[in-house]
Design an enzyme around this catalytic site. Sequence first.
Site, PDB file in Angstrom:
ATOM      1  N   GLU A   1      94.517   5.859  62.965  1.00  0.00           N
ATOM      2  CA  GLU A   1      93.139   6.135  62.594  1.00  0.00           C
ATOM      3  C   GLU A   1      92.811   6.009  61.115  1.00  0.00           C
ATOM      4  O   GLU A   1      91.665   5.762  60.771  1.00  0.00           O
ATOM      5  CB  GLU A   1      92.712   7.508  63.110  1.00  0.00           C
TER       6      GLU A   1
ATOM      7  N   ARG B   1      85.812  16.603  59.936  1.00  0.00           N
ATOM      8  CA  ARG B   1      85.850  15.710  61.091  1.00  0.00           C
ATOM      9  C   ARG B   1      84.810  14.602  60.930  1.00  0.00           C
ATOM     10  O   ARG B   1      83.781  14.784  60.290  1.00  0.00           O
ATOM     11  CB  ARG B   1      85.571  16.492  62.375  1.00  0.00           C
TER      12      ARG B   1
ATOM     13  N   ASP C   1      87.657   7.865  61.738  1.00  0.00           N
ATOM     14  CA  ASP C   1      88.432   8.345  60.596  1.00  0.00           C
ATOM     15  C   ASP C   1      88.776   7.217  59.631  1.00  0.00           C
ATOM     16  O   ASP C   1      88.847   7.442  58.422  1.00  0.00           O
ATOM     17  CB  ASP C   1      89.704   9.039  61.080  1.00  0.00           C
TER      18      ASP C   1
ATOM     19  N   ARG D   1      95.077  15.361  74.162  1.00  0.00           N
ATOM     20  CA  ARG D   1      95.244  14.869  72.785  1.00  0.00           C
ATOM     21  C   ARG D   1      95.743  16.005  71.900  1.00  0.00           C
ATOM     22  O   ARG D   1      95.260  17.125  71.983  1.00  0.00           O
ATOM     23  CB  ARG D   1      93.937  14.308  72.228  1.00  0.00           C
TER      24      ARG D   1
ATOM     25  N   HIS E   1      80.078  16.279  72.457  1.00  0.00           N
ATOM     26  CA  HIS E   1      79.394  16.021  71.196  1.00  0.00           C
ATOM     27  C   HIS E   1      78.464  17.188  70.915  1.00  0.00           C
ATOM     28  O   HIS E   1      77.794  17.672  71.813  1.00  0.00           O
ATOM     29  CB  HIS E   1      78.596  14.726  71.304  1.00  0.00           C
TER      30      HIS E   1
ATOM     31  N   ARG F   1      85.484   4.741  69.818  1.00  0.00           N
ATOM     32  CA  ARG F   1      84.186   4.506  69.179  1.00  0.00           C
ATOM     33  C   ARG F   1      83.271   5.709  69.380  1.00  0.00           C
ATOM     34  O   ARG F   1      83.297   6.367  70.405  1.00  0.00           O
ATOM     35  CB  ARG F   1      83.494   3.283  69.795  1.00  0.00           C
TER      36      ARG F   1
END
Length: 875
Positions: free
Chosen positions: A500, A707, A537, A390, A134, A575
Amino acid sequence: MQKGIDDSLLETVRYLGTELGQIIQQHLGDEWLERIETVRKQGRKSYAGDKAATKSLQALFAQMPDESLLTIGRAFSQFLNLANLAEQEHTVANVSEQDPVDEFLAKIKQTDQTQMTLEQAVEHLSIELVLTAHPTEVTRRTLIYKYSRLAECLSQLHESDLTDKQRKKVEQRIAELISQAWHTDEIRAARPTPVDEAQWGFSVIENSLWQAVPDFIRTLDGKLAENFGLNLPTDAVPVRFASWMGGDRDGNPFVTSKVTEQVLLLARKRAAVLFLDDINKLYVELSMAQCSDELQQQVGADEHEPYRATILQLKSKLENTVEGIEAYLAGEQYQSETWINHQDELIKPLQACYQSLNAVGMQVIANGLLLDTIRRAHCFGIHLLKLDIRQDSDRHDQVFSEITRYLGLGDYSNWTEADKQAFLLRELASKRPLIPRVWQPSADVQEVLDTCKVVAQQNQQALGIYIISMARAPSDVLEVHLLLQEAGIKWPMPVAPLFETLDDLNNAYDSMAALLDIEWYRGFIRNHQYVMIGYSDSAKDAGALAAGWAQYQSQEALVALAEQHQVKLTLFHGRGGTIGRGGLPARQAIFSQPPGSCLGGLRVTEQGETIRYKFGTEALANRSFSLYTSAILEALMLPPPAPQQKWREVIEFMAGHARDNYREVVRHDENFVPYFRSATPELELSKLPLGSRPSKRKPNGGVESLRAIPWIFAWAQNRLVLPAWLGVMKAFKTSLEAGHEDLIKEMMQQWPFFASRLSMLEMVFMKANPEMAAIYDDQLVPEPLKYFGENLRTELKEAQVLLLELLGQKEVMQNDPAGKESMQIRANYLEPLHLLQVELLKRARQAGDDELAYSLERALMVSIAGVATGLRNTG
């Protein structure tokens, strides 16, 4: 007279603030301390509504040079970090003796009927926490370390039996650590790399989770044994960890196959180092001679210290692993066959010692450090944590398009879904390779193929699951399985579609039903399917309420589908920390899911700054494990009710209106994007080195390609917190006008999912500050767009009023005074940071496309990170 809890917390905050003030005074002099104290007092008045104080601060900041604003920003960011530390320590120190697991066990004792027995529920207990990076929490690992040590010192300081000498020593250490933090740059000079982010994740494990996991399992085992006669086996892993750091390449060009390989090796090295420390301690402690016949046979009849002999062999392998990985990464020669390469090589010798000690009556020794090490081995293993991969579905599609064009079969991307599935299944069943030997793919396709090769070279314990973002159809999943097969993988890596957007969530059942109808596929996955649910999203796409209901319905349908096919379903919840990204307290989050959704275990992302607030210290980690465990066991044994049909009709009505309200503003108003970019620091966020990943999936895209993290982050910075509430209470009002009031109140009382929506809004409205948002607008938004902010703030205020009417309260967080106090303590320090940020944004925008001066750029970064710290869960 004993002080109240509130006074205790405030006293700690003041103490830490005074210590920081003294350090600033020593470093910068009396004048600077007085200036900062003036700003603090004016900030308090400004937050209380004193407009003169607000104007005074604005005038003061306008006169200051960039360097001075940087100092002010650093001071208040540090204040907020220290306030957070005080609150964390206060939370741990003041929890009741009966923790969440105790409360759950007491409840179960008084309950006659449950969905399953406690023994069955414990067998189903599986918590997998996926650490993700993050931008506000990849600042500096060194600061994370200092704050962790500070938290330990605060805990010691509040021990009642501390002598004066001991107290003075702790206070000196606190002053030292605060001074270290003040003299350390809080922002990196350059954007962190994915490897930096991964190393930060490893540090979280080393600094708190390494000790917290065996402590928690030992405590849980004791409580189950004492209350119900149940014992956890030595291989029980109620909690485990995975990571996206170094594996999440969705829109991040900096995560390459080489980066993934490096991160996997560094994780193995860190695991070996940590286990070496345990092994060295065990070597000292396990000096006993008496052992079982089995262990004596293993080490040889002449060995008089059998446990040490066993441990010594393990120690040698771990040392070889550390040295070998260092050599490999340095480009030197190495011998991987001497490394510890499989989980069993770690666990079997430890288990042999454990069984021997128990066999000869040394249970006390067996159940000490040795058992803790065994439990760490099962939880962390030789790879420390499992790395997820991913990638966006379009990247896989691109691979097959290039292959089919090269082979003269046409363009795969233009085929129908049925043709794609037929082709993929035929190739999956084929014994010949698909990828041509003499073929030069594009760089993007080569990178996907290289990543699959790296994955195929790992053993199963190293990796978690492969996640496909923007997944829509069965072919998206089959593509990945074929790519991994082509790369030579020897084990069936789980592949999870990530649904999403709103449409994708609504179509998730149809997509998965078609996939599970394929007989080959069901056999290949061995009846265990992962599906990831996207929270952020979908909320960005349709607003919080419509997304929340779509997420619920999607999970409910997938649970039923899995039951129909007798497939174990593990739902993976993407989440974030904020409400706009699905963030909720653990128990609320679990009980807002449909019944049966925890049967396959709970897998959930833990993002950035929430990792520190939940797992930054051993005490916090134990508390978080206890919260998750009690909530999951209760959801399994006493699941929340399925919604009644009349409730479904009301929520469907409201969700539709909320979606339309939200999209009318965000999608259909041409002035929204210009307003968003002027009222928030969104554009500045993309320029600042706060995280390894670009802020947009597509460099030339608009707000739709932004994003979810910077989308939420930007609105938090100006305190409008728009994504979490826009359009929601308008939909409630429409529903009330349609005569749904009695049903709404019934749903609030009886349906945890619905009640959690209102609880989320309460937290949002506590953090929202329309007065501060108005200041951002006044100073930063062009005159023709100011009406836009006025309309949004009007809706926000009307939404707050309606929510309080529904809850029957006079103010938000009325029933959570501790949560309210927490926000108010930080609010006084946040106020000056916001006003300072507005001034900095004005200066940065006046500079235009020119390169920002170092002090201005750094001050802006500090203000952004500081506001994030003060709000605690900004992305």
